[in-house]
Design a protein around this motif. Structure first.
Motif, short mmCIF file in Angstrom:
data_model
loop_
_atom_site.label_atom_id
_atom_site.label_comp_id
_atom_site.label_asym_id
_atom_site.label_seq_id
_atom_site.Cartn_x
_atom_site.Cartn_y
_atom_site.Cartn_z
N HIS A 136 0.83 -1.21 0.00
CA HIS A 136 0.00 0.00 0.00
C HIS A 136 0.86 1.26 0.00
CE1 HIS A 136 -4.08 -1.46 0.23
NE2 HIS A 136 -3.76 -2.32 1.18
N GLU A 137 1.93 1.23 0.74
CA GLU A 137 2.82 2.39 0.83
C GLU A 137 3.42 2.73 -0.54
OE1 GLU A 137 7.14 3.45 2.84
OE2 GLU A 137 5.86 1.97 3.81
N ILE A 138 3.87 1.69 -1.26
CA ILE A 138 4.46 1.92 -2.58
C ILE A 138 3.39 2.43 -3.55
CG2 ILE A 138 5.67 0.87 -4.53
CD1 ILE A 138 6.85 -1.15 -2.58
N ILE A 139 2.18 1.84 -3.48
CA ILE A 139 1.09 2.29 -4.34
C ILE A 139 0.83 3.78 -4.14
CG2 ILE A 139 -1.41 2.14 -4.74
CD1 ILE A 139 -1.18 -0.88 -4.19
N ASP A 140 0.74 4.21 -2.88
CA ASP A 140 0.46 5.61 -2.58
C ASP A 140 1.55 6.54 -3.11
OD1 ASP A 140 -1.91 4.97 -1.34
OD2 ASP A 140 -1.06 4.89 0.67
N ARG A 141 2.79 6.07 -3.09
CA ARG A 141 3.90 6.91 -3.57
C ARG A 141 3.94 7.00 -5.09
NH1 ARG A 141 9.30 5.46 0.01
NH2 ARG A 141 8.48 6.05 2.06
N VAL A 142 3.57 5.92 -5.75
CA VAL A 142 3.77 5.81 -7.19
C VAL A 142 2.53 6.21 -8.00
CG1 VAL A 142 4.29 4.18 -9.06
CG2 VAL A 142 5.49 4.01 -6.90
N ALA A 143 1.34 6.02 -7.43
CA ALA A 143 0.10 6.13 -8.20
C ALA A 143 -0.04 7.46 -8.93
CB ALA A 143 -1.10 5.90 -7.28
N SER A 144 0.30 8.55 -8.30
CA SER A 144 0.07 9.87 -8.90
C SER A 144 1.06 10.20 -10.01
CB SER A 144 0.13 10.96 -7.82
OG SER A 144 1.42 10.98 -7.23
N THR A 145 2.09 9.40 -10.17
CA THR A 145 3.06 9.61 -11.25
C THR A 145 2.64 8.81 -12.47
OG1 THR A 145 4.53 7.74 -10.81
CG2 THR A 145 4.81 9.71 -9.44
N ASP A 146 3.37 8.99 -13.56
CA ASP A 146 3.12 8.18 -14.76
C ASP A 146 4.21 7.12 -14.93
OD1 ASP A 146 0.73 8.60 -15.93
OD2 ASP A 146 1.42 9.99 -17.46
N ALA A 147 4.92 6.82 -13.84
CA ALA A 147 6.01 5.85 -13.91
C ALA A 147 5.49 4.47 -14.30
CB ALA A 147 6.72 5.76 -12.56
N ASN A 148 6.25 3.76 -15.15
CA ASN A 148 5.91 2.38 -15.49
C ASN A 148 6.11 1.50 -14.26
OD1 ASN A 148 5.50 3.23 -18.11
ND2 ASN A 148 7.53 2.62 -18.80
N VAL A 149 5.16 0.60 -14.03
CA VAL A 149 5.20 -0.25 -12.84
C VAL A 149 5.17 -1.72 -13.25
CG1 VAL A 149 4.06 -0.88 -10.68
CG2 VAL A 149 4.04 1.50 -11.45
N LEU A 150 6.06 -2.50 -12.64
CA LEU A 150 6.07 -3.95 -12.83
C LEU A 150 5.65 -4.61 -11.53
CD1 LEU A 150 6.72 -6.55 -14.42
CD2 LEU A 150 9.10 -6.32 -13.63
N ILE A 151 4.58 -5.41 -11.59
CA ILE A 151 4.06 -6.10 -10.40
C ILE A 151 4.47 -7.56 -10.48
CG2 ILE A 151 2.00 -6.63 -9.04
CD1 ILE A 151 0.62 -4.30 -10.55
N LEU A 152 5.18 -8.01 -9.47
CA LEU A 152 5.66 -9.39 -9.42
C LEU A 152 4.92 -10.15 -8.32
CD1 LEU A 152 9.50 -8.65 -9.67
CD2 LEU A 152 7.96 -9.33 -11.52
N GLY A 153 4.63 -11.40 -8.58
CA GLY A 153 3.96 -12.21 -7.57
C GLY A 153 3.44 -13.49 -8.16
N GLU A 154 3.20 -14.46 -7.30
CA GLU A 154 2.69 -15.75 -7.74
C GLU A 154 1.25 -15.62 -8.23
OE1 GLU A 154 3.11 -18.49 -4.51
OE2 GLU A 154 5.26 -18.10 -4.26
N ASN A 155 0.76 -16.65 -8.92
CA ASN A 155 -0.64 -16.67 -9.34
C ASN A 155 -1.55 -16.57 -8.14
OD1 ASN A 155 -0.48 -16.77 -12.12
ND2 ASN A 155 -0.34 -19.00 -12.20
N GLY A 156 -2.60 -15.77 -8.28
CA GLY A 156 -3.61 -15.69 -7.24
C GLY A 156 -3.29 -14.76 -6.09
N THR A 157 -2.21 -13.98 -6.20
CA THR A 157 -1.84 -13.11 -5.08
C THR A 157 -2.55 -11.76 -5.13
OG1 THR A 157 0.11 -12.44 -6.35
CG2 THR A 157 0.43 -14.12 -4.66
N GLY A 158 -3.15 -11.41 -6.27
CA GLY A 158 -3.87 -10.14 -6.36
C GLY A 158 -3.13 -9.07 -7.13
N LYS A 159 -2.40 -9.47 -8.16
CA LYS A 159 -1.62 -8.49 -8.92
C LYS A 159 -2.54 -7.50 -9.65
CE LYS A 159 0.82 -11.69 -11.11
NZ LYS A 159 0.39 -12.91 -10.38
N GLU A 160 -3.67 -7.98 -10.16
CA GLU A 160 -4.58 -7.05 -10.83
C GLU A 160 -5.22 -6.08 -9.85
OE1 GLU A 160 -8.21 -6.89 -14.13
OE2 GLU A 160 -7.18 -8.79 -13.72
N LEU A 161 -5.43 -6.53 -8.61
CA LEU A 161 -5.92 -5.61 -7.58
C LEU A 161 -4.97 -4.43 -7.43
CD1 LEU A 161 -7.05 -7.94 -4.64
CD2 LEU A 161 -8.50 -6.40 -5.93
N VAL A 162 -3.67 -4.73 -7.41
CA VAL A 162 -2.65 -3.68 -7.27
C VAL A 162 -2.71 -2.74 -8.48
CG1 VAL A 162 -0.18 -3.20 -7.11
CG2 VAL A 162 -1.16 -5.12 -5.84
#
Length: 456
Positions: A165-191
């Motif tokens: 959540h902390e990283i999301i709050d810092r990054v969301a307002s920018t247009d920076a490209n984001v790579l989400i890593l995680g196993e299947n079913g962890t909620g990457k699309e939620l992020v």
């Protein structure tokens, strides 16, 4: 008679009566007003399709200031108002200036009736178009909210989730490209959706693309679009996902599945911010926020030359790792309660609860399918439970039980995953589709893991 509500404002009574007598033959409702001071009251209490407004309201004053003032007042009360100015020949320059301030057209006094009628008809059509665009915009926002509903609950209070959540709050307002890593079913699309909701692009579209489900032959057509006749089934022009996402966010899931040639094509688009539809030589500029996700070890794949290093640099300005459920076991009670409420409501089985005595056992289970597996386990338990209390962990883990170790030797997570998939396939007589649904993953993802473990 054309259904329309028209307001005419002019301090010359003769002008008002002449206009009313002519226009009432064509339109259902004509309202006239000599006193511009009544404009705020009229505009607040009525919806007008067209407003005809005189430029001057004092004899001998032709500077148009009154017209500018009342035009601004009208647009303040109704930003979608369609205003036509009434002006004399010597005031045309003022009328043109007023159009830049929000008027849609002007007519000259004395006017020709057919010219007046044509101008009003065009203005009515413009008003209709404005209302349709506004309705479409609101509808799109409502649809986007509805589509986001299953993705709006990022449950958990563990330190691992708080960090996300902390990283999301810092990054969301920018247009920076984001790579989400995680196993299947962890909620990457939620992020990804949370990043979009908190971004400056939140009022625009969020386009999700599962790269694992797009065949290599359709990759360019799906992502970049095509023109009519580009191939056999191209019966009309079609924009690609990047074009549709322009102005908003595009989420490329399973990016680790791309072959090297497709990686090269994607990199070109990301670098140039332009796409060419299949069959066209025209480069179309696009503006998007890029979010990617994968459950594959991209950094290792770069080392093994299975993933382009320059593409990895391009997509991961910021990396967010979503922890697997086994690393946030303290969130399990919250998640259990959340899914329990959802499925007792869905299946009309109120009052069902989970016995607290089995929570500890559930927390020790590795949950290889992560949140998705837990979700399906709770849904199954609600359906199968024959009392008001789920008292057995086996009811939650019927088809997702951990497998025994061989010869009592320690096993790696990969070993457990392989055994787990083998057992699940056996339980479903080798049916890959059913096994994938039970495990909470796509067929493509299951095939990939079977290939990884030599099970195909």
């Amino acid at each position: 008679m054309i259904a329309a509500n028209i307001l005419i404002i002019d301090d010359d009574r003769d002008v008002l009566e002449t206009a009313r007598m002519f226009l009432k033959q064509e339109f259902t409702n004509i309202q006239i007003e000599e006193n511009p001071e009544r404009i705020p009251t009229l505009v607040r209490s009525n919806e007008y399709d067209v407003i005809l407004l005189d430029m001057n309201f004092k004899k001998g004053v032709n500077d148009g200031e009154a017209g500018f003032y009342w035009l601004n007042q009208i647009l303040t009360y109704d930003s979608q108002a369609v205003v036509i100015l009434i002006t004399a020949y010597g005031e045309v320059d003022l009328a043109v200036k007023a159009m830049k301030n929000g008027a849609v057209d002007f007519i000259l006094k004395p006017w020709k009736n057919q010219k007046l009628l044509g101008t009003i008809l065009s203005a009515i059509q413009l008003r209709k178009s404005k209302k349709e665009v506004e309705k479409l915009k609101v509808t799109q926002e409502k649809l986007a909210d509805a589509m986001d509903l299953p993705f709006q609950d990022f449950i958990g209070g563990s330190a691992a989730i708080e960090r996300v959540h902390e990283i999301i709050d810092r990054v969301a307002s920018t247009d920076a490209n984001v790579l989400i890593l995680g196993e299947n079913g962890t909620g990457k699309e939620l992020v990804a959706r949370e990043l979009h909701r908190k971004s400056q692009r939140k009022s625009n579209v969020f386009i999700s693309v599962d790269l694992g489900s797009i065949t290599e032959t359709l990759f360019e057509s799906e992502l970049f679009g095509h023109v009519k006749g580009a191939f056999t089934d191209a019966k009309h022009d079609k924009p690609g996902r990047f074009e549709i996402a322009s102005g908003g966010t595009i989420f490329l899931d399973e990016i680790g599945n791309l072959t090297l040639p497709l990686q090269s094509k994607l990199l070109t688009v990301l670098q140039n911010r332009k796409v060419q539809r299949v069959g066209s030589n025209v480069a179309i500029p696009i503006d998007f926020r890029l979010i990617c996700a994968t459950n594959m070890p991209l950094h290792e794949m770069v080392y093994e030359k299975n993933f382009r290093q320059d593409l990895l640099y391009r997509i991961n300005t910021v990396e967010i790792r979503v922890p697997p459920l086994r690393e946030r076991a303290e969130d399990l009670p919250l998640l259990l309660d959340f899914f329990l409420q959802r499925y007792t409501l869905k299946y009309k089985r109120p009052g069902i609860r989970i016995d607290k005595s089995i929570i500890n056992k559930l927390q020790k289970y590795p949950w290889p399918g992560n949140i998705r597996e837990l979700q399906h386990a709770v849904e199954r338990a609600v359906i199968l439970c024959d009392s008001k209390v789920i008292q057995s962990s086996e009811l939650l883990l019927t088809t997702t039980r951990p497998l025994p170790k061989k010869d009592n030797h320690p096993v790696t997570l990969d070993d457990m995953e392989k055994q787990f998939i083998q057992q699940s396939l056996q339980d479903h007589n080798g049916n890959v589709s059913t096994t994938a649904r039970t495990l909470g993953m796509t067929r493509t993802a299951l095939y990939r893991r079977m290939k990884k473990h030599g099970l195909h």
